[in-house]
Design a protein around this motif. Structure first.
Motif, mmCIF file in Angstrom:
data_model
loop_
_atom_site.group_PDB
_atom_site.id
_atom_site.type_symbol
_atom_site.label_atom_id
_atom_site.label_comp_id
_atom_site.label_asym_id
_atom_site.label_seq_id
_atom_site.Cartn_x
_atom_site.Cartn_y
_atom_site.Cartn_z
ATOM 1 N N ALA A 25 59.207 68.535 103.822
ATOM 2 C CA ALA A 25 58.659 67.276 103.326
ATOM 3 C C ALA A 25 57.583 67.542 102.282
ATOM 4 C CB ALA A 25 58.087 66.472 104.487
ATOM 5 N N GLY A 26 56.815 68.626 102.536
ATOM 6 C CA GLY A 26 55.774 68.978 101.579
ATOM 7 C C GLY A 26 56.354 69.369 100.240
ATOM 8 N N LEU A 31 57.662 67.164 94.155
ATOM 9 C CA LEU A 31 58.553 66.788 93.057
ATOM 10 C C LEU A 31 58.115 65.459 92.441
ATOM 11 C CD1 LEU A 31 62.059 67.602 94.603
ATOM 12 C CD2 LEU A 31 60.677 69.035 93.094
ATOM 13 N N GLU A 32 58.131 65.395 91.123
ATOM 14 C CA GLU A 32 57.801 64.156 90.431
ATOM 15 C C GLU A 32 59.081 63.392 90.131
ATOM 16 O OE1 GLU A 32 54.466 63.984 87.612
ATOM 17 O OE2 GLU A 32 54.607 66.165 87.574
ATOM 18 N N VAL A 33 59.104 62.141 90.496
ATOM 19 C CA VAL A 33 60.292 61.307 90.306
ATOM 20 C C VAL A 33 60.455 60.945 88.835
ATOM 21 C CG1 VAL A 33 61.358 59.080 90.816
ATOM 22 C CG2 VAL A 33 60.205 60.358 92.631
ATOM 23 N N ALA A 34 61.682 61.115 88.336
ATOM 24 C CA ALA A 34 62.032 60.681 86.977
ATOM 25 C C ALA A 34 63.225 59.742 87.101
ATOM 26 C CB ALA A 34 62.385 61.885 86.105
ATOM 27 N N ARG A 35 63.019 58.476 86.779
ATOM 28 C CA ARG A 35 64.082 57.473 86.868
ATOM 29 C C ARG A 35 64.806 57.423 85.522
ATOM 30 N NH1 ARG A 35 60.651 52.483 87.484
ATOM 31 N NH2 ARG A 35 59.540 53.695 85.918
ATOM 32 N N VAL A 36 66.083 57.766 85.538
ATOM 33 C CA VAL A 36 66.837 57.916 84.290
ATOM 34 C C VAL A 36 68.072 57.020 84.280
ATOM 35 C CG1 VAL A 36 68.045 59.549 82.798
ATOM 36 C CG2 VAL A 36 66.039 60.296 84.093
ATOM 37 N N PHE A 56 66.660 70.637 87.639
ATOM 38 C CA PHE A 56 65.552 69.681 87.587
ATOM 39 C C PHE A 56 64.610 69.881 88.773
ATOM 40 C CE2 PHE A 56 68.706 67.943 84.785
ATOM 41 C CZ PHE A 56 67.940 67.458 83.737
ATOM 42 N N LYS A 57 65.170 70.150 89.933
ATOM 43 C CA LYS A 57 64.347 70.415 91.106
ATOM 44 C C LYS A 57 63.500 71.668 90.879
ATOM 45 C CE LYS A 57 64.631 70.912 96.127
ATOM 46 N NZ LYS A 57 65.533 70.981 97.302
ATOM 47 N N GLU A 58 64.102 72.686 90.261
ATOM 48 C CA GLU A 58 63.367 73.919 89.962
ATOM 49 C C GLU A 58 62.172 73.651 89.055
ATOM 50 O OE1 GLU A 58 66.036 76.697 88.206
ATOM 51 O OE2 GLU A 58 67.344 76.821 89.956
ATOM 52 N N ALA A 59 62.328 72.664 88.177
ATOM 53 C CA ALA A 59 61.255 72.323 87.239
ATOM 54 C C ALA A 59 60.230 71.369 87.851
ATOM 55 C CB ALA A 59 61.846 71.702 85.978
#
Length: 317
Positions: A25-26, A31-36, A56-59
């Motif tokens: 969960a941590g 992760l920062e949400v990006a709505r595309v 994207f998760k890696e970034a």
């Protein structure tokens, strides 16, 4: 003693089990949400593949993709705050910026292959049409899915480059799905087609008369990932991470076209047989400013944009 050892072991194991979800969960919380908002077409395949590959998760990005119905609808939703980034063709974005919308291209989405006769965009004529050059389209009628947009601008470029009178060409609006029949019934003289309609038409005997994106500029950026000035400023760190992932995704997609072809049927109505045959775009991440500048003279002639519009104003640097 044995009892205490067993109980201690169980406690350690239980603690580890309880700690695992908390760690997961941590990680998710970081992760920062990006709505595309993306159109379900081959030009957005690279980003979808990048999501599948975990780039994207890696970034540090939780990429949340929503399919949209059109570029115009996407931009409207972006301005309304429903998305952080959307996919749109570069001409529409430049026009929007010129009209006062705070649109900004954060990265390129699709790029012309740059190869004559082997691009994902072309001017197509009927199987019985005897024209040999785009020059012969002067005074004729060309169909485009929308008028006064990237299809018309680049088609006029092809006519002019071949030595024809581009100003004399008439454009009519028509869905891509109707163009093949209209060409064969001679309702129109040519049509601007993109994939998969382009390859399907070729398979049915229709033929290319020009590669309009290639004629307009080397490495033309056809579409981009777009945000707004306000979002880019408010979410600067997220945008950096997103761009990092897009760059990695683009490089991977260009190096693995077979994976692009495999993913396309999973989010479109395109069959695997067609996906394995049609021309896919390049997925270069950098916006080719020179290619956008090449379209400006025609846009100004058609009164689509201000004569003093600056391309650099619409690209995130």
């Amino acid at each position: 003693m044995k009892s205490r050892i067993v109980m201690s072991s169980l406690a350690i194991m239980l603690g580890a089990c309880l700690a695992w979800p908390a760690t997961a969960a941590g990680d998710a919380a970081k992760l920062e949400v990006a709505r595309v908002g993306l159109l379900p077409n081959a030009e957005t395949a690279a980003m979808r593949l990048g999501l599948q590959k975990g780039f994207f998760k890696e970034a540090g990005i939780d990429l949340q993709i929503t399919d949209t119905s059109s570029g115009a609808a996407s931009i409207t939703a972006l301005i309304a705050g429903q998305f952080d980034v959307v996919f749109a063709n570069t001409v529409s974005v430049m026009q929007g910026r010129d009209k006062g919308l705070p649109l900004i291209m954060i990265a390129a989405a699709s790029t012309s292959t740059g190869e004559q006769g082997k691009d994902f965009s072309a001017l197509v004529v009927g199987s019985k049409n005897t024209m040999k050059s785009a020059k012969e389209l002067a005074g004729k009628t060309i169909a485009s899915n929308t008028v006064k947009n990237i299809g018309e601008i680049t088609a006029r470029w092809s006519v002019a480059k071949a030595g024809g009178d581009a100003a004399s060409v008439k454009f009519v609006e028509m869905p891509f799905s109707n163009m093949e029949q209209a060409l064969e019934e001679k309702q129109i003289d040519a049509a601007w087609m993109v994939e998969p309609f382009h390859t399907t038409a070729n398979q049915h005997g229709l033929r290319d008369i020009a590669s309009n994106y290639v004629d307009t500029a080397p490495g033309l950026t056809a579409a981009a990932f777009v945000s707004t000035d306000q979002i880019v400023k408010a979410k600067a760190e997220m945008m950096k991470k997103l761009k990092t992932a897009i760059v990695k995704t683009a490089a991977y997609a260009n190096a693995h076209p077979e994976e692009i072809r495999a993913i396309i049927p999973t989010f479109t109505k395109i069959t695997p047989a067609i996906a394995n045959q049609f021309v896919i775009p390049r997925y270069d991440a950098e916006v080719n400013a020179a290619s956008l500048k090449a379209m400006l003279p025609e846009m100004v002639k058609l009164r689509m944009i201000s004569a003093d519009f600056k391309v650099d104003s619409v690209i995130l640097h």
